[in-house]
Enzyme design. Sequence first.
Site: not given
Ligand code: EPZ
Length: 432
Positions: A122, A307, A117, A23-24, A399
Site C-alpha cells: 500500500r 473488498d 489493514c 465507511k469509504n 472499523r
Molecule cells: C480504497 O483504498 C478503500 N479504502 C479500500 O477499502 C479498497 O479496498 C480500495 O480502495 C480498492 O477499492 C478506503 O476507501 C478508505 P487504492 P485505497 O489506492 O484508496 C496501489 C476496506 O476494506 N497504490 O485504490 O488505499 C495499492 O497498493 C478498504 O474498506 C499504489 O501503488 O486503494 C493497491 O494495490 C481496504 N500507489 C492499489 O493501488 C498509491 O499511491 C489500489 O489502491 C496508491 C495505491
Amino acid sequence: MSAKFVINGQNRLVGEIPVQGAKNSALPILAATVLVDGCCEIRDCPDLTDVQATVNILRHLGCRVRREEHCCFVDGSGAVDNPIPERLMHEMRSSIIFLGAILGRFGKAEMFAPGGCEIGLRPIDLHLDAMRKFGAEVLEEHGKIVCECPKGLKGTQITLSFPSVGATENIMLAACRAEGTTTLFNAAREPEISDLADFLNAAGARIQGAGCGEITIEGVRRLHGCAHTVIPDRIVAAGYLAAAAMTGGCIRLTDIIPAHIGPVLPILRDAGCEVEIHARDVTLRAPKRLLAVKNIRTMPYPGFPTDMQAPIMAMTAVARGTTVIVETIFESRYKHVPELARMGANIRVEGRTAVVQGVPTLTGARVTAPDLRGGFSLVLAGLAARGITEISDIRHMERGYEDICKTLSALGADIQRVKDSERDEESRGAFA
Ligand code: EPZ
C-alpha cells in the site's frame, strides 16, 4: 479488554434490514470538511471506530465536531494546519486523505505515513506525485511527510498510472481550492468518488465527470457549509447478501442503491440465488446448497470489488464445485485463507490465485480476524458452520461494520459479542 464473536452456526438468515452509510464515503467526506469555511451536516455517518478516528483528527486540526446519532456536524471555520501525529495517522489508511484537504486549504501539510489493514504494501507514491504536480514540494523523512506549496496550489493535468481510489480523492480535494483547472485522467470510478464530488459540489466546488475516468475540477476561492447524506455501504450490503446465501436464507435489504452492488449480483445469481431488484431494495432467496461460480477477478469499479473477495470466498467454500479467484488489486489479501482452512475449507493459494474446492459443510473453530474484510468472511463462515465458532481480534471488523451482532441477530443468527475472559471458561467445554 478485547472482545470476540461467538457464533453458533447453521441458523437460516431471514428478514429485512436497512444498510448503514458507507465507511469509504464517510471518511473522505469528513476529511473534506477541512476545506470548508462553515458548518457541514454529514448524515448517515456510520458508527464505526474509523469514523471516530477521523473525528479525532478533525478535532486535532481545530475543527469543531458534534455527533448526534448518525449525523456528524463539522465546522471547519477555525481549522489550523497542525501536524498530524503518528498516533492519529496510524489508526487507519484513509488518514492520508487529509493530505489533499490540508494542502488545499493551507498550502502546507505535515503528517506521518498512514496505517490501516495489512493487505499488502500500500504505497502512497501516486498521492505524493500528484501533490508535486500541483506545485508542492514533498519531503519524506523518518516516516514523516511534509508538503509545502508557498505560492499556492496551481491547477494541473494528472494521469494516474492506476485508478487509485485514495489518490483520486486526494487530487479532487487539493484541486478544489487550487488556482485554475485540474484535469484528472484514469481516475477511480467507485461510487464513493461520486459521493465525495457530490458533497464538495454542494459546498460550492466545481467538479465534473466524477464516476467517469476523466474528472475536471475548476478551483474556487472558498467552500461553504452544506448538508449531505452519505451513500449506503455497497460492501456491507453485498456482505449481508452473501451471509443469507450461505445459510440458505432469504433477506431483503432496504435503503441501498442496487446499481452499486451490480458487480456482485451476477455472482450471487450464478451461485443459484434468486435476486429481485427494486428502486432502493434488493431481495435474495438462496437455494439449499450453493453452486460454484465462474472465475472471479477483483478489478477497479465497475469490476468485482476487492473488498468482497474474502466474503465471497467464504461463500464459495461451501458451494458445490470449484471456484477460482484472482486478487489483482492488493498483493497480500488472502490472510483469511488459513483461518477458513481451520474451519474445514479447502482452499489452495498460488500467488494471486486462490482455488476454492467447495465442501458440504464447515465446522466451528477458534479463529482470528486478520483484517476488516477477512474478518467478516470468518463471520460468514461461522454462520454457515456446524457448531461454535469463536472469532478474536474483532476490532478489525468494528472499523467497518456497524452493530454486526444486532444486525445478524435480527435476521435469526445466534451470535454474541463477548469480552475475551468472560467467555474463555465457558467455551473451553465446547472445544474440548
Ligand atoms: C480504497 O483504498 C478503500 N479504502 C479500500 O477499502 C479498497 O479496498 C480500495 O480502495 C480498492 O477499492 C478506503 O476507501 C478508505 P487504492 P485505497 O489506492 O484508496 C496501489 C476496506 O476494506 N497504490 O485504490 O488505499 C495499492 O497498493 C478498504 O474498506 C499504489 O501503488 O486503494 C493497491 O494495490 C481496504 N500507489 C492499489 O493501488 C498509491 O499511491 C489500489 O489502491 C496508491 C495505491
